[in-house]
Write an enzyme that holds these catalytic residues in place. Structure first.
Site, PDB file in Angstrom:
ATOM      1  CB  SER A 193      42.224  35.056  56.963  1.00  0.00           C
ATOM      2  OG  SER A 193      41.656  34.761  58.005  1.00  0.00           O
ATOM      3  CB  THR A 194      43.775  37.755  60.712  1.00  0.00           C
ATOM      4  OG1 THR A 194      43.506  36.492  60.902  1.00  0.00           O
ATOM      5  CG2 THR A 194      43.892  38.653  61.678  1.00  0.00           C
ATOM      6  CG  HIS A 220      39.379  32.748  56.070  1.00  0.00           C
ATOM      7  ND1 HIS A 220      40.795  32.420  56.583  1.00  0.00           N
ATOM      8  CD2 HIS A 220      39.292  32.249  54.717  1.00  0.00           C
ATOM      9  CE1 HIS A 220      41.231  31.613  55.634  1.00  0.00           C
ATOM     10  NE2 HIS A 220      40.165  31.162  54.640  1.00  0.00           N
ATOM     11  CG  MET A 313      46.458  32.775  61.937  1.00  0.00           C
ATOM     12  SD  MET A 313      45.837  32.881  63.616  1.00  0.00           S
ATOM     13  CE  MET A 313      45.908  34.723  63.931  1.00  0.00           C
ATOM     14  CG  ASP A 316      42.399  29.065  52.671  1.00  0.00           C
ATOM     15  OD1 ASP A 316      42.683  28.131  51.789  1.00  0.00           O
ATOM     16  OD2 ASP A 316      41.315  29.643  52.519  1.00  0.00           O
TER      17      ASP A 316
END
Length: 373
Positions: A193-194, A220, A313, A316
């Site tokens: 993600s991030t 993401h 973050m 998940d």
């Protein structure tokens, strides 16, 4: 201690709106604003903010050029704001290459289901990246390894909150390649993600063109971004990379990026597995969701999967990794030091699911060592 933020945007309305949102958080302080990239460079030098929020398209000097200069002179964590268009996606990826740590859409309602949630996510992102050291910009011309030269893109082949310190149960961090397990594999699965766009680029550019397994990728990211991101990776990597489409057959040496805003699942059997791209349940927090893709991989491939959870973050990937590990799969996590946000990898490590905690520069080479030999 408050986090000092410099807000950069050519729109006075957006500067004021963003400043008001950030100031609602007692841990954040907007120390000044700038209307273009040139002002941003000057104020970064004089004010030394902890975080800079940066627009991409501005007069005098654009945000990408400003990020490059800031990373040379006064390295500072930068959060980009982008429009959700194809051109906006390409420009945002250029900004991440230049050294920006993360990005968000300029329309805050596009990142959450309510105004309150969007505000919270924005504040959380700023707090998270403020704690990380800026990295060196990614060079598009740097050789991806000592033995693999960059491949010429062939577009016709495809259509179109800060977390706590790691728990004692986390696997030890490594600075050398893990010993090869000798396991047999049929799939590589990566979730992030991030900070993921830069991390995925670092990992995938280490894989050789003859990589013997298919790769599924969950990042993401908004839907308009995954198309541009897949095309970018395809041009930089030796393996083929595409945005996944419903019905795609999984092929060795090919990576399939889950489309933003939808869910990606695997069905069929090893050697003849295909992808299903679904709208999914609106109650699921993430679209795409690492847990969903990993869980479907466990159903098809069982223990013959190497799953890697990179920077991001939240948590998940933890539940999907648990299902994979119960089938005998190998689970690796990126280490805290090299993550932009040590959330998703920490969740896997803290749960005792990850067998290795690896720094980002080693992960690609370690995958090749483990899965290719």
């Amino acid at each position: 201690m408050t986090i000092r933020v410099l807000v950069v945007d050519d729109s006075s309305f957006f500067r004021r709106r963003l400043s008001e949102i950030l100031q609602q958080d007692p841990l954040l302080e907007v120390i000044d604003t700038a209307a273009n990239g040139k002002e941003a460079i000057d104020k970064a030098k004089s004010l030394r903010p902890d975080v800079i929020t940066m627009d991409i398209e501005m007069p005098v000097m654009d945000g990408i050029t400003a990020v490059r200069e800031i990373m040379k002179t006064t390295p500072t964590p930068v959060l980009m704001f982008s429009s959700l268009t194809h051109d906006g996606a390409r420009a945002t990826l250029e900004a991440l290459d230049a050294g920006a740590m993360d990005f968000l859409p300029k329309r805050f309602e596009d990142i959450a289901r309510s105004k309150e949630e969007a505000i919270s996510q924005l504040q959380q992102r700023v707090r998270a990246i403020a704690r990380r050291r800026p990295r060196a910009a990614v060079s598009r011309t740097t050789p991806v390894s000592s033995t693999v030269a960059p491949r010429t893109p062939v577009s016709s082949r495809f259509s179109r909150e800060p977390v706590a310190a790691p728990a004692a149960s986390a696997p030890p961090e490594r600075r050398s390649l893990p010993r090869r397990s000798g396991k047999s594999y049929q799939l590589l699965a990566i979730g992030t993600s991030t900070g993921g766009p830069v991390a995925l680029q670092a990992v995938l550019t280490k894989l050789p063109a003859n990589f013997p397994h298919p790769v599924v990728l969950v990042q993401h990211m908004p839907g308009t971004f995954t198309t541009a991101f897949a095309a970018r990776l395809d041009g930089l990597c030796q393996i083929r990379v595409k945005e996944a489409e419903d019905g795609d057959m999984l092929r060795p040496g090919h990576a399939y990026l889950a489309p933003g805003g939808r869910q990606m699942m695997l069905e069929g059997r090893p050697g003849a597995a295909r992808l299903r791209i679904l709208d999914g349940n609106d109650k699921v927090n993430y679209k795409p969701c690492v847990d969903i893709t990993f869980a479907s991989a466990a159903n098809i491939y069982g223990g013959k999967v190497l799953a890697v959870v990179l920077t991001g973050m939240g948590a998940d990937g933890r539940d999907g990794s648990r299902l994979l590990k119960e089938q005998g799969a190998s689970i690796w996590a990126q280490d805290e030091e090299t993550c932009v946000v040590y959330g998703m990898p920490q969740a896997v490590a803290k749960a005792g699911i990850a067998t290795e905690s690896l720094p980002l520069p080693l992960i690609g080479e370690a995958i090749v060592n483990e899965m290719v030999g």
